[in-house]
Design an enzyme around this catalytic site. Structure first.
Site, mmCIF file in Angstrom:
data_model
loop_
_atom_site.group_PDB
_atom_site.id
_atom_site.type_symbol
_atom_site.label_atom_id
_atom_site.label_comp_id
_atom_site.label_asym_id
_atom_site.label_seq_id
_atom_site.Cartn_x
_atom_site.Cartn_y
_atom_site.Cartn_z
ATOM 1 N N CYS A 1 -23.937 22.198 -39.571
ATOM 2 C CA CYS A 1 -24.948 21.662 -40.471
ATOM 3 C C CYS A 1 -24.256 21.001 -41.665
ATOM 4 C CB CYS A 1 -25.859 22.796 -40.946
ATOM 5 S SG CYS A 1 -25.038 23.972 -42.065
ATOM 6 N N CYS B 1 -21.913 23.455 -43.584
ATOM 7 C CA CYS B 1 -20.700 23.809 -42.850
ATOM 8 C C CYS B 1 -19.785 22.606 -42.647
ATOM 9 C CB CYS B 1 -21.070 24.462 -41.530
ATOM 10 S SG CYS B 1 -21.926 26.045 -41.791
ATOM 11 N N GLU C 1 -19.389 29.255 -39.304
ATOM 12 C CA GLU C 1 -18.276 28.438 -39.789
ATOM 13 C C GLU C 1 -17.771 28.923 -41.145
ATOM 14 O OE1 GLU C 1 -21.224 25.414 -37.901
ATOM 15 O OE2 GLU C 1 -21.304 27.397 -38.838
ATOM 16 N N HIS D 1 -23.318 31.487 -42.297
ATOM 17 C CA HIS D 1 -23.131 30.730 -41.058
ATOM 18 C C HIS D 1 -21.758 31.054 -40.477
ATOM 19 C CE1 HIS D 1 -26.251 27.325 -41.833
ATOM 20 N NE2 HIS D 1 -26.659 28.478 -42.345
#
Length: 148
Positions: free
Chosen positions: A77, A80, A49, A47
């Site tokens: 999410c 993250c 992040e 991801h």
């Protein structure tokens, strides 16, 4: 947020969902940048992040990112949001809300959970329209419904 949006756009080249993130220090310098690389790297943790936080930690030479801000185009999410807490960033800034998987106020609010030892400040909705449009266009193209 503009730098995060630029990162998001770069994810399109690899077929990844266009989400981008940057970590900036107190002086506004970008310490780390990332975009979704789940498809490109076949990595479920790829991801934006996580990529940006890892790059910032490498640049700083330590995992603690106090004094820093994580800026991301879409609400983080649970993974993250947890990474933001664990990295000790002072603030999380995001663009569009994620009603399906958001963990910074939508479905859950991981970063402001009083049971945790660190709670970053949250700034939501920054350039939300631009971030939302980028995602909507991407998914419309995936479905083939011709939205431009």
């Amino acid at each position: 947020m503009r730098a995060a949006l630029d990162e998001a756009r770069s994810a399109l080249a690899t077929g990844d969902v266009p989400i981008g993130a940057v970590v900036v220090d107190g002086a506004g310098r970008v310490l780390g940048a990332g975009r979704n690389v789940r498809e490109a790297d076949a990595d479920p943790t790829g991801h934006a992040e996580v990529v940006a936080l890892r790059a910032a930690a490498r640049a700083r030479g330590e995992w603690r990112l106090g004094g820093c801000t994580l800026v991301v185009t879409l609400e983080p999410c649970t993974m993250c949001a947890g990474a933001a807490v664990l990295s000790r960033v002072d603030r999380v800034v995001f663009g569009a809300y994620d009603d399906k998987a958001g963990a910074v106020g939508s479905l859950w609010d991981v970063v402001r959970d009083r049971r945790l030892n660190h709670r970053p400040e949250v700034v939501a909705g920054v350039m939300a329209g631009e971030a939302r449009d980028l995602l909507a266009d991407f998914f419309a193209a995936q479905r083939g419904d011709g939205r431009d």
